[in-house]
Structures are given as C-alpha cells and as structure tokens.
Design a protein around this motif. Sequence first.
Motif, PDB file in Angstrom:
ATOM      1  N   ASP A 189       0.825  -1.210   0.000  1.00  0.00           N
ATOM      2  CA  ASP A 189       0.000   0.000   0.000  1.00  0.00           C
ATOM      3  C   ASP A 189       0.860   1.263   0.000  1.00  0.00           C
ATOM      4  O   ASP A 189       0.602   2.196  -0.766  1.00  0.00           O
ATOM      5  CB  ASP A 189      -0.914   0.022   1.225  1.00  0.00           C
ATOM      6  CG  ASP A 189      -2.010  -1.030   1.168  1.00  0.00           C
ATOM      7  OD1 ASP A 189      -2.248  -1.601   0.083  1.00  0.00           O
ATOM      8  OD2 ASP A 189      -2.623  -1.291   2.218  1.00  0.00           O
TER       9      ASP A 189
ATOM     10  N   GLN B 215       0.036 -13.897  -6.995  1.00  0.00           N
ATOM     11  CA  GLN B 215      -1.408 -13.706  -7.091  1.00  0.00           C
ATOM     12  C   GLN B 215      -1.847 -13.651  -8.547  1.00  0.00           C
ATOM     13  O   GLN B 215      -2.876 -14.224  -8.916  1.00  0.00           O
ATOM     14  CB  GLN B 215      -1.854 -12.430  -6.360  1.00  0.00           C
ATOM     15  CG  GLN B 215      -3.358 -12.261  -6.336  1.00  0.00           C
ATOM     16  CD  GLN B 215      -4.085 -13.436  -5.708  1.00  0.00           C
ATOM     17  OE1 GLN B 215      -3.779 -13.834  -4.591  1.00  0.00           O
ATOM     18  NE2 GLN B 215      -5.044 -14.000  -6.421  1.00  0.00           N
TER      19      GLN B 215
ATOM     20  N   ASP C 297      -4.419 -16.239 -10.442  1.00  0.00           N
ATOM     21  CA  ASP C 297      -5.549 -15.745 -11.228  1.00  0.00           C
ATOM     22  C   ASP C 297      -5.480 -16.252 -12.668  1.00  0.00           C
ATOM     23  O   ASP C 297      -6.492 -16.648 -13.247  1.00  0.00           O
ATOM     24  CB  ASP C 297      -5.585 -14.219 -11.222  1.00  0.00           C
ATOM     25  CG  ASP C 297      -5.954 -13.642  -9.857  1.00  0.00           C
ATOM     26  OD1 ASP C 297      -6.430 -14.397  -8.980  1.00  0.00           O
ATOM     27  OD2 ASP C 297      -5.753 -12.424  -9.667  1.00  0.00           O
TER      28      ASP C 297
ATOM     29  N   ARG D 113     -11.320 -10.315 -15.985  1.00  0.00           N
ATOM     30  CA  ARG D 113     -10.298 -10.299 -14.928  1.00  0.00           C
ATOM     31  C   ARG D 113      -9.391  -9.087 -15.057  1.00  0.00           C
ATOM     32  O   ARG D 113      -8.955  -8.507 -14.069  1.00  0.00           O
ATOM     33  CB  ARG D 113      -9.462 -11.581 -14.964  1.00  0.00           C
ATOM     34  CG  ARG D 113     -10.200 -12.825 -14.579  1.00  0.00           C
ATOM     35  CD  ARG D 113     -10.201 -13.023 -13.064  1.00  0.00           C
ATOM     36  NE  ARG D 113     -11.030 -14.122 -12.660  1.00  0.00           N
ATOM     37  CZ  ARG D 113     -10.645 -15.374 -12.577  1.00  0.00           C
ATOM     38  NH1 ARG D 113      -9.402 -15.709 -12.865  1.00  0.00           N
ATOM     39  NH2 ARG D 113     -11.480 -16.318 -12.203  1.00  0.00           N
TER      40      ARG D 113
ATOM     41  N   GLU E 158     -11.161  -6.095 -13.545  1.00  0.00           N
ATOM     42  CA  GLU E 158     -11.093  -6.190 -12.082  1.00  0.00           C
ATOM     43  C   GLU E 158      -9.692  -5.850 -11.586  1.00  0.00           C
ATOM     44  O   GLU E 158      -9.523  -5.095 -10.620  1.00  0.00           O
ATOM     45  CB  GLU E 158     -11.448  -7.608 -11.618  1.00  0.00           C
ATOM     46  CG  GLU E 158     -12.892  -7.990 -11.787  1.00  0.00           C
ATOM     47  CD  GLU E 158     -13.112  -9.463 -11.474  1.00  0.00           C
ATOM     48  OE1 GLU E 158     -12.345 -10.045 -10.673  1.00  0.00           O
ATOM     49  OE2 GLU E 158     -14.060 -10.043 -12.037  1.00  0.00           O
ATOM     50  N   PHE E 159      -8.692  -6.415 -12.249  1.00  0.00           N
ATOM     51  CA  PHE E 159      -7.301  -6.189 -11.867  1.00  0.00           C
ATOM     52  C   PHE E 159      -6.935  -4.709 -11.972  1.00  0.00           C
ATOM     53  O   PHE E 159      -6.355  -4.122 -11.067  1.00  0.00           O
ATOM     54  CB  PHE E 159      -6.389  -7.039 -12.749  1.00  0.00           C
ATOM     55  CG  PHE E 159      -4.931  -6.742 -12.582  1.00  0.00           C
ATOM     56  CD1 PHE E 159      -4.245  -7.158 -11.463  1.00  0.00           C
ATOM     57  CD2 PHE E 159      -4.245  -6.040 -13.565  1.00  0.00           C
ATOM     58  CE1 PHE E 159      -2.894  -6.877 -11.300  1.00  0.00           C
ATOM     59  CE2 PHE E 159      -2.892  -5.752 -13.414  1.00  0.00           C
ATOM     60  CZ  PHE E 159      -2.218  -6.179 -12.283  1.00  0.00           C
ATOM     61  N   THR E 160      -7.294  -4.089 -13.074  1.00  0.00           N
ATOM     62  CA  THR E 160      -6.963  -2.683 -13.294  1.00  0.00           C
ATOM     63  C   THR E 160      -7.623  -1.797 -12.249  1.00  0.00           C
ATOM     64  O   THR E 160      -7.006  -0.850 -11.757  1.00  0.00           O
ATOM     65  CB  THR E 160      -7.379  -2.247 -14.711  1.00  0.00           C
ATOM     66  OG1 THR E 160      -6.711  -3.085 -15.666  1.00  0.00           O
ATOM     67  CG2 THR E 160      -7.006  -0.801 -14.981  1.00  0.00           C
ATOM     68  N   ARG E 161      -8.849  -2.098 -11.884  1.00  0.00           N
ATOM     69  CA  ARG E 161      -9.577  -1.292 -10.902  1.00  0.00           C
ATOM     70  C   ARG E 161      -9.089  -1.529  -9.466  1.00  0.00           C
ATOM     71  O   ARG E 161      -9.354  -0.720  -8.586  1.00  0.00           O
ATOM     72  CB  ARG E 161     -11.070  -1.585 -10.979  1.00  0.00           C
ATOM     73  CG  ARG E 161     -11.723  -1.046 -12.227  1.00  0.00           C
ATOM     74  CD  ARG E 161     -13.240  -1.174 -12.133  1.00  0.00           C
ATOM     75  NE  ARG E 161     -13.887  -0.798 -13.367  1.00  0.00           N
ATOM     76  CZ  ARG E 161     -14.081   0.449 -13.781  1.00  0.00           C
ATOM     77  NH1 ARG E 161     -13.671   1.445 -13.046  1.00  0.00           N
ATOM     78  NH2 ARG E 161     -14.693   0.700 -14.917  1.00  0.00           N
ATOM     79  N   SER E 162      -8.374  -2.598  -9.225  1.00  0.00           N
ATOM     80  CA  SER E 162      -7.907  -2.915  -7.880  1.00  0.00           C
ATOM     81  C   SER E 162      -6.971  -1.822  -7.366  1.00  0.00           C
ATOM     82  O   SER E 162      -6.052  -1.403  -8.070  1.00  0.00           O
ATOM     83  CB  SER E 162      -7.169  -4.251  -7.899  1.00  0.00           C
ATOM     84  OG  SER E 162      -6.460  -4.457  -6.709  1.00  0.00           O
TER      85      SER E 162
ATOM     86  N   SER F 226      -4.559  -1.940  -5.375  1.00  0.00           N
ATOM     87  CA  SER F 226      -3.155  -2.345  -5.256  1.00  0.00           C
ATOM     88  C   SER F 226      -2.385  -2.223  -6.564  1.00  0.00           C
ATOM     89  O   SER F 226      -1.163  -2.140  -6.564  1.00  0.00           O
ATOM     90  CB  SER F 226      -3.046  -3.769  -4.706  1.00  0.00           C
ATOM     91  OG  SER F 226      -3.622  -4.688  -5.611  1.00  0.00           O
ATOM     92  N   THR F 227      -3.094  -2.184  -7.700  1.00  0.00           N
ATOM     93  CA  THR F 227      -2.369  -2.075  -8.971  1.00  0.00           C
ATOM     94  C   THR F 227      -1.770  -0.698  -9.186  1.00  0.00           C
ATOM     95  O   THR F 227      -0.966  -0.503 -10.093  1.00  0.00           O
ATOM     96  CB  THR F 227      -3.264  -2.449 -10.172  1.00  0.00           C
ATOM     97  OG1 THR F 227      -4.377  -1.565 -10.220  1.00  0.00           O
ATOM     98  CG2 THR F 227      -3.707  -3.890 -10.100  1.00  0.00           C
TER      99      THR F 227
ATOM    100  N   HIS G 157      -3.834   0.575 -18.486  1.00  0.00           N
ATOM    101  CA  HIS G 157      -3.842   0.790 -17.042  1.00  0.00           C
ATOM    102  C   HIS G 157      -3.308   2.179 -16.697  1.00  0.00           C
ATOM    103  O   HIS G 157      -3.902   2.910 -15.905  1.00  0.00           O
ATOM    104  CB  HIS G 157      -3.017  -0.307 -16.358  1.00  0.00           C
ATOM    105  CG  HIS G 157      -2.943  -0.175 -14.881  1.00  0.00           C
ATOM    106  ND1 HIS G 157      -1.794  -0.384 -14.173  1.00  0.00           N
ATOM    107  CD2 HIS G 157      -3.862   0.173 -13.958  1.00  0.00           C
ATOM    108  CE1 HIS G 157      -2.016  -0.185 -12.890  1.00  0.00           C
ATOM    109  NE2 HIS G 157      -3.267   0.151 -12.737  1.00  0.00           N
TER     110      HIS G 157
END
Length: 195
Positions: free
Chosen positions: A26, A73, A77, A92, A95-99, A101-102, A164
Amino acid sequence: MTTSRATRRAETTQESRRLLIAAATDLFAERGYRQTTFEDIAARSGVSRGSIPWHFGNKEGLLAAVVEQVVEQLRVDADALEPGSVDQALDRLVEFTRSPSTRLFVTLLAEAVEPDSPPHKRYGDLHRALRDQVRAKVEEVDLPDGVGAEELSTVLLGAIMGIHLQWRIAPDAVDLERTYSTVGALLRSVMPFGS
C-alpha cells in the motif's frame, strides 16, 4: 518448546510477514519506494520496525517480497482462467486494473526507469514474470503465421500496461470495459480464441 507454542509462534511470524507485505504494498503504491520508511511500514502494519529486517533483511528484500506476492497472485488468477477464454480474461483484467493495489505498478514505474534504483531490477523481474504468464496463455492457441508467442506477449502486456496507466491518470476519459472489449475484438479477428 511445546508443539502448540511452536505452532502459535510460526503463525504469529507468518501473520507479521503478511501484515508487513500488505502495508509495504500500500505505501509503495501511495508514496513510492524511496519515500516509504521502515517507520511508515511499522505504523501502517502494527508490527514493530525491528521485524522488517528480521523478515526481509532490508528494504530491497521487502520490495522483492512485495513483487513476489503480486506475481504469485497474478499466476493464481491466470491459472484459474479457462484455456482460450478471452471474455473471462478481459473481465479479470478490468477487475485487476480497478484494484487499488495495482497503483503500485504506476508508482514504481517512475523510480524503476532509473537503472541504479532498487525498483529497477524488481520491476524488470515483474515484467518478465508477467510476460511469462501472458505467453503461457497465448501458447494455448494456434498463432497466425509470423506471430511469435514471445513477441505477442510483449505486445499484449504493453497494451494492458498502457491502458492501465492511461486509466490511472484520467479515469473519466478511459472506459475500461469498452477498451478491453476492443482488445478482445482485435484478438478474435486474427486468432482462434474461444469466447
């Protein structure tokens, strides 16, 4: 030492390590690698500052653990995807892009372009691992003549990273679903993927 006491100690050690990696992920995403201190990580994780070198050796060791966790991770996935399922992969990716942590990828990029910076090697390792994962999926289908799996993996990863980055900078200007859907349409037009 009794077995239950040893088990509790091992569980506490693993939990401390998990908390430190989560806090570092983070903070590296929010502030960057160089601007994040052991004190920051200890405060965010609730784990003592002295535990960081004990678990990871140094800050670069902690960065390596963060990158390894991200790669693992992503591998999990990717392994869960059905072979050749472009739609599932695109869902996916959204979802990954919106996370949250990315954001780490974008923040570390600025430091990683400097060849002597600690993130430089780790970012290179991350890109290599991501290309390997993309290539493994690409190799599940027959590629058109003249299209190599390695090169296509580099192109696809570059497109994903570019999308991204653009979305992180201007989320109102980039519609992730439509953009990734367009990537899927382009792939389907030249390759025999399933849906």
